[in-house]
Design a protein around this motif. Structure first.
Motif, PDB file in Angstrom:
ATOM      1  N   ASP A  10       5.414   4.711  71.456  1.00  0.00           N
ATOM      2  CA  ASP A  10       6.456   5.642  71.865  1.00  0.00           C
ATOM      3  C   ASP A  10       6.393   6.818  70.883  1.00  0.00           C
ATOM      4  O   ASP A  10       5.750   6.723  69.833  1.00  0.00           O
ATOM      5  CB  ASP A  10       7.816   4.929  71.805  1.00  0.00           C
ATOM      6  N   ILE A  11       7.059   7.924  71.189  1.00  0.00           N
ATOM      7  CA  ILE A  11       6.973   9.097  70.314  1.00  0.00           C
ATOM      8  C   ILE A  11       8.303   9.395  69.615  1.00  0.00           C
ATOM      9  O   ILE A  11       8.406   9.307  68.402  1.00  0.00           O
ATOM     10  CB  ILE A  11       6.476  10.331  71.103  1.00  0.00           C
ATOM     11  N   ASP A  12       9.341   9.747  70.382  1.00  0.00           N
ATOM     12  CA  ASP A  12      10.615  10.148  69.782  1.00  0.00           C
ATOM     13  C   ASP A  12      11.226   9.032  68.946  1.00  0.00           C
ATOM     14  O   ASP A  12      11.482   7.930  69.438  1.00  0.00           O
ATOM     15  CB  ASP A  12      11.621  10.553  70.872  1.00  0.00           C
ATOM     16  N   ASP A  13      11.485   9.325  67.688  1.00  0.00           N
ATOM     17  CA  ASP A  13      12.111   8.417  66.736  1.00  0.00           C
ATOM     18  C   ASP A  13      11.311   7.142  66.500  1.00  0.00           C
ATOM     19  O   ASP A  13      11.806   6.183  65.917  1.00  0.00           O
ATOM     20  CB  ASP A  13      13.550   8.098  67.139  1.00  0.00           C
ATOM     21  N   THR A  14      10.069   7.134  66.970  1.00  0.00           N
ATOM     22  CA  THR A  14       9.108   6.082  66.627  1.00  0.00           C
ATOM     23  C   THR A  14       8.056   6.666  65.696  1.00  0.00           C
ATOM     24  O   THR A  14       7.761   6.120  64.634  1.00  0.00           O
ATOM     25  CB  THR A  14       8.443   5.502  67.888  1.00  0.00           C
ATOM     26  N   LEU A  15       7.500   7.813  66.089  1.00  0.00           N
ATOM     27  CA  LEU A  15       6.534   8.534  65.265  1.00  0.00           C
ATOM     28  C   LEU A  15       7.105   9.849  64.745  1.00  0.00           C
ATOM     29  O   LEU A  15       6.695  10.331  63.683  1.00  0.00           O
ATOM     30  CB  LEU A  15       5.269   8.824  66.064  1.00  0.00           C
ATOM     31  N   THR A  16       8.017  10.457  65.508  1.00  0.00           N
ATOM     32  CA  THR A  16       8.530  11.784  65.161  1.00  0.00           C
ATOM     33  C   THR A  16      10.053  11.811  65.111  1.00  0.00           C
ATOM     34  O   THR A  16      10.720  11.140  65.898  1.00  0.00           O
ATOM     35  CB  THR A  16       8.057  12.839  66.183  1.00  0.00           C
ATOM     36  N   LYS A  17      10.587  12.606  64.184  1.00  0.00           N
ATOM     37  CA  LYS A  17      12.035  12.788  64.088  1.00  0.00           C
ATOM     38  C   LYS A  17      12.422  13.908  65.056  1.00  0.00           C
ATOM     39  O   LYS A  17      12.619  15.052  64.655  1.00  0.00           O
ATOM     40  CB  LYS A  17      12.428  13.151  62.655  1.00  0.00           C
ATOM     41  N   SER A  18      12.543  13.559  66.304  1.00  0.00           N
ATOM     42  CA  SER A  18      12.667  14.604  67.327  1.00  0.00           C
ATOM     43  C   SER A  18      13.747  14.334  68.367  1.00  0.00           C
ATOM     44  O   SER A  18      13.904  15.114  69.314  1.00  0.00           O
ATOM     45  CB  SER A  18      11.321  14.775  68.039  1.00  0.00           C
ATOM     46  N   GLU A  19      14.490  13.266  68.217  1.00  0.00           N
ATOM     47  CA  GLU A  19      15.457  12.925  69.265  1.00  0.00           C
ATOM     48  C   GLU A  19      16.498  14.019  69.453  1.00  0.00           C
ATOM     49  O   GLU A  19      16.836  14.383  70.579  1.00  0.00           O
ATOM     50  CB  GLU A  19      16.140  11.596  68.958  1.00  0.00           C
ATOM     51  N   ASN A  20      17.027  14.566  68.347  1.00  0.00           N
ATOM     52  CA  ASN A  20      18.072  15.589  68.465  1.00  0.00           C
ATOM     53  C   ASN A  20      17.541  16.865  69.116  1.00  0.00           C
ATOM     54  O   ASN A  20      18.185  17.440  70.006  1.00  0.00           O
ATOM     55  CB  ASN A  20      18.659  15.916  67.090  1.00  0.00           C
ATOM     56  N   PHE A 111      -0.347   6.854  73.742  1.00  0.00           N
ATOM     57  CA  PHE A 111       1.052   7.231  73.580  1.00  0.00           C
ATOM     58  C   PHE A 111       1.736   7.219  74.941  1.00  0.00           C
ATOM     59  O   PHE A 111       1.196   7.749  75.920  1.00  0.00           O
ATOM     60  CB  PHE A 111       1.161   8.628  72.958  1.00  0.00           C
ATOM     61  N   ALA A 112       2.928   6.632  74.993  1.00  0.00           N
ATOM     62  CA  ALA A 112       3.689   6.560  76.242  1.00  0.00           C
ATOM     63  C   ALA A 112       5.120   6.997  75.954  1.00  0.00           C
ATOM     64  O   ALA A 112       5.803   6.379  75.134  1.00  0.00           O
ATOM     65  CB  ALA A 112       3.670   5.144  76.803  1.00  0.00           C
ATOM     66  N   GLY A 172       8.169   0.744  69.809  1.00  0.00           N
ATOM     67  CA  GLY A 172       9.223   1.674  70.173  1.00  0.00           C
ATOM     68  C   GLY A 172      10.519   1.399  69.449  1.00  0.00           C
ATOM     69  O   GLY A 172      10.694   0.344  68.826  1.00  0.00           O
ATOM     70  N   ASP A 173      11.450   2.355  69.544  1.00  0.00           N
ATOM     71  CA  ASP A 173      12.728   2.243  68.843  1.00  0.00           C
ATOM     72  C   ASP A 173      13.885   1.933  69.775  1.00  0.00           C
ATOM     73  O   ASP A 173      15.005   1.711  69.321  1.00  0.00           O
ATOM     74  CB  ASP A 173      13.040   3.554  68.108  1.00  0.00           C
ATOM     75  N   GLY A 174      13.645   1.890  71.092  1.00  0.00           N
ATOM     76  CA  GLY A 174      14.726   1.708  72.046  1.00  0.00           C
ATOM     77  C   GLY A 174      14.690   0.360  72.741  1.00  0.00           C
ATOM     78  O   GLY A 174      13.626  -0.236  72.914  1.00  0.00           O
ATOM     79  N   ILE A 175      15.868  -0.102  73.154  1.00  0.00           N
ATOM     80  CA  ILE A 175      15.932  -1.379  73.863  1.00  0.00           C
ATOM     81  C   ILE A 175      15.161  -1.293  75.172  1.00  0.00           C
ATOM     82  O   ILE A 175      14.575  -2.283  75.642  1.00  0.00           O
ATOM     83  CB  ILE A 175      17.411  -1.782  74.113  1.00  0.00           C
ATOM     84  N   TRP A 176      15.088  -0.088  75.770  1.00  0.00           N
ATOM     85  CA  TRP A 176      14.308   0.098  77.003  1.00  0.00           C
ATOM     86  C   TRP A 176      12.819  -0.093  76.744  1.00  0.00           C
ATOM     87  O   TRP A 176      12.094  -0.523  77.633  1.00  0.00           O
ATOM     88  CB  TRP A 176      14.587   1.483  77.596  1.00  0.00           C
ATOM     89  N   LEU A 189       6.611  -4.387  69.180  1.00  0.00           N
ATOM     90  CA  LEU A 189       7.062  -4.182  67.806  1.00  0.00           C
ATOM     91  C   LEU A 189       8.190  -3.165  67.815  1.00  0.00           C
ATOM     92  O   LEU A 189       8.001  -2.024  68.242  1.00  0.00           O
ATOM     93  CB  LEU A 189       5.905  -3.676  66.932  1.00  0.00           C
ATOM     94  N   GLY A 190       9.361  -3.567  67.354  1.00  0.00           N
ATOM     95  CA  GLY A 190      10.484  -2.645  67.274  1.00  0.00           C
ATOM     96  C   GLY A 190      10.489  -1.925  65.948  1.00  0.00           C
ATOM     97  O   GLY A 190      10.119  -2.495  64.914  1.00  0.00           O
ATOM     98  N   ILE A 191      10.909  -0.666  65.967  1.00  0.00           N
ATOM     99  CA  ILE A 191      10.977   0.118  64.736  1.00  0.00           C
ATOM    100  C   ILE A 191      12.314   0.836  64.645  1.00  0.00           C
ATOM    101  O   ILE A 191      12.894   1.227  65.665  1.00  0.00           O
ATOM    102  CB  ILE A 191       9.816   1.129  64.636  1.00  0.00           C
ATOM    103  N   ARG A 192      12.803   0.984  63.403  1.00  0.00           N
ATOM    104  CA  ARG A 192      14.078   1.618  63.061  1.00  0.00           C
ATOM    105  C   ARG A 192      15.235   0.671  63.375  1.00  0.00           C
ATOM    106  O   ARG A 192      15.102  -0.271  64.150  1.00  0.00           O
ATOM    107  CB  ARG A 192      14.234   2.981  63.728  1.00  0.00           C
TER     108      ARG A 192
END
Length: 226
Positions: A10-20, A111-112, A172-176, A189-192
């Motif tokens: 995953d990308i947002d908040d997994t590899l990059t600080k970009s969610e906001n 990347f997905a 990824g960082d999300g439950i989805w 593998l969950g992160i954060r």
């Protein structure tokens, strides 16, 4: 080195600080196109993807069916708005981990993301994450996470000339992200820590708070990968 296994990032908040930045540019792009009543309770959506959420809000505001031909125009505007925001930084250690898999292991990477493609590529570029554009799958043509991850896996098979990966780990960082991996029958593998409670309620096998103390041997043991 032949790549026998695969990591799907995953990308947002997994590899990059970009969610906001992502959410701001996404919402502002909808407002730009006259979508003024926006349901921002993201967890209420059946599918956590830009294309699906755009479709639902478009139809709710304009009272007509959504057409995918609108996505390219929307994507360009969102990317323009994203570029006006502070630059994306990596999640600490993410770049090194991506390089580790590519250079030192038999794991291929792809990347997905539930994001639209242009903003996703900008995030990776700004955060200095090594990537091949052909190995990035986004939500432009898909509404579900399962479709996105499945397409990313197929792209990796083609790029790395692999008929079947022995093991596939989605990160990824999300439950989805976890539920998508379960639905596809692949490791996760969950992160954060922001969704750690949700992860634990679904009996996650492996989780890390960030990339700074990454121990892949431990993760493989937790996921029962020999």
């Amino acid at each position: 080195m032949k790549k026998n296994n695969l990591i799907v990032f995953d990308i947002d908040d997994t590899l990059t600080k970009s969610e906001n930045q992502h959410q701001q540019s996404y919402v502002d792009a909808m407002l730009h196109f006259g979508i003024s009543e926006i349901n921002k309770n993201w967890k209420t959506y059946k599918n956590m993807t830009d294309s699906y959420i755009l479709k639902k809000n478009y139809e709710a505001n304009f009272k007509k069916d959504f057409n995918n031909s609108f996505i390219p125009e929307f994507e360009i505007k969102m990317a323009e708005l994203f570029l006006a925001l502070p630059k994306t930084k990596e999640i600490s250690g993410a770049g090194k981990v991506v390089d580790f898999f590519m250079r030192e292991t038999d794991y291929a990477i792809c990347f997905a993301t539930g994001s639209l493609l242009k903003p996703a590529l900008i995030k990776l570029e700004q955060a200095n994450i090594n990537f091949v554009p052909n190995l990035v799958e986004a939500s432009n043509s898909f509404y579900t996470r399962e479709e996105i991850v499945s397409s990313a896996i197929q792209k990796a098979k083609t790029y790395f000339s692999v008929n079947k990966f022995e093991n596939i780990i989605s990160v990824g960082d999300g439950i989805w992200d976890l539920r998508t991996a379960k639905n596809l029958g692949i490791h996760f593998l969950g992160i954060r820590d922001k969704n750690l409670k949700d992860f634990q309620e679904e009996n996650i096998k492996s989780h890390i708070s960030d990339w700074t103390n990454f121990d892949f041997n431990k993760i493989q043991t937790q996921l029962e990968i020999i």
